[in-house]
Design a protein around this motif. Structure first.
Motif, PDB file in Angstrom:
ATOM      1  N   ALA A  33     -28.365  74.264  29.519  1.00  0.00           N
ATOM      2  CA  ALA A  33     -27.365  74.329  28.444  1.00  0.00           C
ATOM      3  C   ALA A  33     -26.007  73.883  28.971  1.00  0.00           C
ATOM      4  N   ARG A  34     -25.436  72.864  28.328  1.00  0.00           N
ATOM      5  CA  ARG A  34     -24.159  72.291  28.744  1.00  0.00           C
ATOM      6  C   ARG A  34     -22.994  73.230  28.386  1.00  0.00           C
ATOM      7  N   GLY A  35     -21.812  72.875  28.876  1.00  0.00           N
ATOM      8  CA  GLY A  35     -20.611  73.652  28.601  1.00  0.00           C
ATOM      9  C   GLY A  35     -19.919  73.234  27.318  1.00  0.00           C
ATOM     10  N   SER A  36     -18.888  73.973  26.959  1.00  0.00           N
ATOM     11  CA  SER A  36     -18.136  73.711  25.728  1.00  0.00           C
ATOM     12  C   SER A  36     -17.579  72.295  25.698  1.00  0.00           C
ATOM     13  N   THR A  37     -17.720  71.661  24.555  1.00  0.00           N
ATOM     14  CA  THR A  37     -17.208  70.321  24.213  1.00  0.00           C
ATOM     15  C   THR A  37     -17.903  69.185  24.944  1.00  0.00           C
ATOM     16  N   GLU A  38     -18.883  69.477  25.796  1.00  0.00           N
ATOM     17  CA  GLU A  38     -19.621  68.381  26.427  1.00  0.00           C
ATOM     18  C   GLU A  38     -20.554  67.724  25.408  1.00  0.00           C
ATOM     19  N   ALA A  39     -20.801  66.436  25.590  1.00  0.00           N
ATOM     20  CA  ALA A  39     -21.666  65.700  24.672  1.00  0.00           C
ATOM     21  C   ALA A  39     -23.086  66.253  24.717  1.00  0.00           C
TER      22      ALA A  39
END
Length: 291
Positions: A33-39
């Motif tokens: 799971a990516r971080g905030s605002t990452e594409a």
């Protein structure tokens, strides 16, 4: 050789969204799971997955599909937590012999840890099927910069001695899996440590990528894939979050909060009191992002 590796990493990150193809890996399967605002896709935490793939050949990766936004933060990370459960159960059903690792950065780590531990207030409850999957096939859980970080939890690593915006107190649900979890937070991180150094939040990849990948490798090689779950519900185990001082001006929303629809899933649901807290802290995150 270095140029080829950089090209491989670039290709690895361009494959977005990163959807599992249904093949059962002989290595480990990673849910990221990516971080905030990452594409959409793997995000920066994907570099850890790439390093794990080098250590454990024939591994596979899937990205958690969730908004990863500061706006409506509560709905965003709650969706991520539910998606973690869905992807784990989907993989366990299709590939009952494959071991699994969960990886998350920032908001993605928050979603990941809520999927494993509940929300800390007992309002997000793990389903029995998911608990059994965590006990039988999920052998490693790795987080960087988790806003629910609490340095007193047994899986906390890094230089922080504090706690994050959503400091986790109730760890009862995830205690059986404690030896399989590592969550890194360094002093000064604005989200997991309530510090004032924004650069720290992005520094984990240069500081801990190899260590995190090696942790996953060790758990893949050495851990017993089955944990005996308690047959009765134990009283909640709470850890004491270190005291932090937050300016009250940060806590004042700049606009009237909008109503959000609480998603329902097999993972459970969040109650209104948690939504209120998350809405306020979401406003804090937007405020700090503008600094």
């Amino acid at each position: 050789m270095k140029e080829l590796l950089l090209r491989a990493l670039a290709l690895f990150h361009r494959q977005t969204p990163y959807i599992w193809d249904g093949t059962c890996a002989t290595g480990i399967h990673m849910i990221v799971a990516r971080g905030s605002t990452e594409a959409p896709g793997l995000g920066r935490i994907g570099v850890v997955a790439q390093n794990v793939s080098m250590l454990i050949p024939n591994s596979s990766v899937a990205a958690v599909d969730y908004p990863a936004t500061f706006e409506n933060y509560f709905t965003s990370y709650a969706t991520g937590a539910s998606e973690f459960e869905r992807l784990v159960l989907e993989h366990v059903q299709a590939c009952p012999d494959t071991r699994i690792a969960l990886l998350g950065y920032s908001q993605g780590a928050h979603a990941m840890m809520d999927s494993v531990c509940g929300d800390g207030d007992g309002e997000f409850v793990l389903s029995l099927g998911f608990r059994q999957a965590l006990a039988s096939q999920v052998v490693a859980v790795v987080g960087f910069g988790d806003p629910s970080f609490n340095a007193t939890a047994p899986w906390s690593v890094g230089t922080s001695t504090g706690a994050g915006l959503f400091a986790r107190k109730n760890i009862t649900a995830c205690e059986p899996y404690a030896a399989r979890i590592q969550s890194w937070c360094d002093e000064g991180d604005v989200y997991c440590d309530l510090g004032n150094d924004r650069a720290v939040h992005g520094s984990y990849f240069s500081n801990y990528t190899q260590e995190a990948a090696q942790f996953v490798k060790e758990k893949f090689d050495n851990s017993d894939p089955v944990i005996d779950l308690p047959t009765t519900t134990a009283p909640p185990t709470e850890t004491t979050a270190p005291t932090e001082t937050v300016s009250t001006s940060i806590l004042t929303p700049t606009s009237t909060p909008t109503e959000t629809t609480i998603p329902q899933s097999a993972a459970g649901s969040f109650g209104p009191s948690w939504m209120m807290v998350a809405s306020i802290v979401g406003s804090m995150m937007v405020w700090m992002e503008l600094l």
